[in-house]
Design an enzyme around this catalytic site. Sequence first.
Site, PDB file in Angstrom:
ATOM      1  N   ASP A  85      -2.117   2.226  -4.667  1.00 11.80           N
ATOM      2  CA  ASP A  85      -3.347   2.687  -4.019  1.00 11.80           C
ATOM      3  C   ASP A  85      -4.460   1.656  -4.209  1.00 11.80           C
ATOM      4  O   ASP A  85      -4.366   0.757  -5.050  1.00 11.80           O
ATOM      5  CB  ASP A  85      -3.779   4.037  -4.589  1.00 11.80           C
ATOM      6  CG  ASP A  85      -2.785   5.139  -4.260  1.00 11.80           C
ATOM      7  OD1 ASP A  85      -2.102   5.019  -3.216  1.00 11.80           O
ATOM      8  OD2 ASP A  85      -2.673   6.094  -5.049  1.00 11.80           O
TER       9      ASP A  85
ATOM     10  N   HIS B  13       0.814  -1.215   0.000  1.00  9.61           N
ATOM     11  CA  HIS B  13       0.000   0.000   0.000  1.00  9.61           C
ATOM     12  C   HIS B  13       0.850   1.270   0.000  1.00  9.61           C
ATOM     13  O   HIS B  13       0.333   2.369  -0.219  1.00  9.61           O
ATOM     14  CB  HIS B  13      -0.934  -0.001   1.217  1.00  9.61           C
ATOM     15  CG  HIS B  13      -2.208   0.737   0.982  1.00  9.61           C
ATOM     16  ND1 HIS B  13      -2.444   1.485  -0.156  1.00  9.61           N
ATOM     17  CD2 HIS B  13      -3.340   0.857   1.740  1.00  9.61           C
ATOM     18  CE1 HIS B  13      -3.640   2.024  -0.097  1.00  9.61           C
ATOM     19  NE2 HIS B  13      -4.208   1.666   1.049  1.00  9.61           N
TER      20      HIS B  13
END
Length: 477
Positions: A452, A448
């Site tokens: 995204d 992450h």
Amino acid sequence: MLGRRAVSVHRLLSRAARQTINASSSAQPSIQAKSNLLEPLVQNVRITSSANFHMSAIRMSDVITVDGPAFAESISEGDIRWLKQKGDHVNEDELVAEIETDKTSVEVPAPQAGTIVELLVEDGAKVTAKQKLYKLQPGSGGGSAPAKEESKPAAAAAPTPSAPPTPAPSSSPSTPSPPKPAAGEIPKSAPPVARPPSTPSSSTPVGAVPVTRVVVPKGVDPSHAITGARDEVRVKANRMRMRIAQRLKDAQNTYAMLTTFNEIDMRFVFLLEYIFSILSYYSSLIELRKTYQKEFVAKHGVKLGMMSPFVRAAAYALQESPVVNAVLDENEIVYRHFVDISVAVATPKGLVVPVLRNVESMNYAQIELELANLGVKAREGKLAVEDMEGGTFTISNGGVFGSMFGTPIINPPQSAILGMHGVFDRVVPVNGKPEIRPIMQIALTYDHRLIDGREAVTFLKKIKTAVEDPRVMFMNL
């Protein structure tokens, strides 16, 4: 050379003996005694000069010291496991030992036929590249082989000690029953009340509890099987297992891992329009394999499996979402212009991830052929370090073991991994009607920090679409 020297010594002693005898013919008798003492020496020299000298054909200079193999640049050391022992005869290129490293096992073949004279490293010890491992006496004959063959009948004749029989649990209680009063006697007082023991009552130790031995299942190592015996066995973890553990823990400590899920209907719908008619029919990936399996094997020499559609779909989705194929390197993002997919393969020694190179330019048949070759290497333990280096994306198929759901862990230094699971029939709505369809759950774990949620969900959706309907790849939709 030795014979000539012996003859010269013989002549010298003979000449000295004659001169001594002639010079002392009128001397005392003791001199005559000394000349008599020289005669045995002369005879001994004469015997030695006529003896034949035998030189052994085996010389210590024939013994060679065998060095270990060279390692890859990313490997510094490994643990050696001897397959042969001192005194064993080996043929040329026969395996003498294996060196287990962090990534693969390196074979140590014999450079030539001969007998192992000495092992310079103990079994299980650490060795480095090109380290001296053992001494070999070259020779085509196996001197130790007959002795071993003779020892086999003797070993077979020796009776094997049988395990002591487990004591059967006694049906009667071990504590004696209290004495019964005599018939007709009336007790004058109440029976005494037993006091609770101040210390815990003695019990049988856990190790002495009688157990019923369980038959070891077929294919299970007897030293690791659960047989009911009250003991433990400690086994040193191999280097590959420890390396896998370290990498997985490093991944958890380094990445900001997040997993997103989706499901794939393994039965996709083909709708083809022709100029003169519209043909609408239902098919599925499973039915496709059944229908065209013979033709596919006849042309390409390999069966059409479940992995190639997912590998091809992943390559297509990676081209559409380059950030999933990238990696975060300190303060920079490295984008790759190629797709190398690592495929997780379970082996007895641990999990290995051989790499398929340039998947973006491969078709289904090429993917299946390459997967088959890598699978054979993995099962035989012949994967080289080069076969597992690199990789921009990983696919792990836990469905082959019946997994229904799971969250895979990223394979460093990559940024994402796709987890496949088992195919199970489920009731799903199709055009407003319930139908039973074969459904597979898929999971994408991604970093992450770099990827995204929008890119991750879009990427997984493209894989779902490409597997359910491969036409989107052909039409580049």
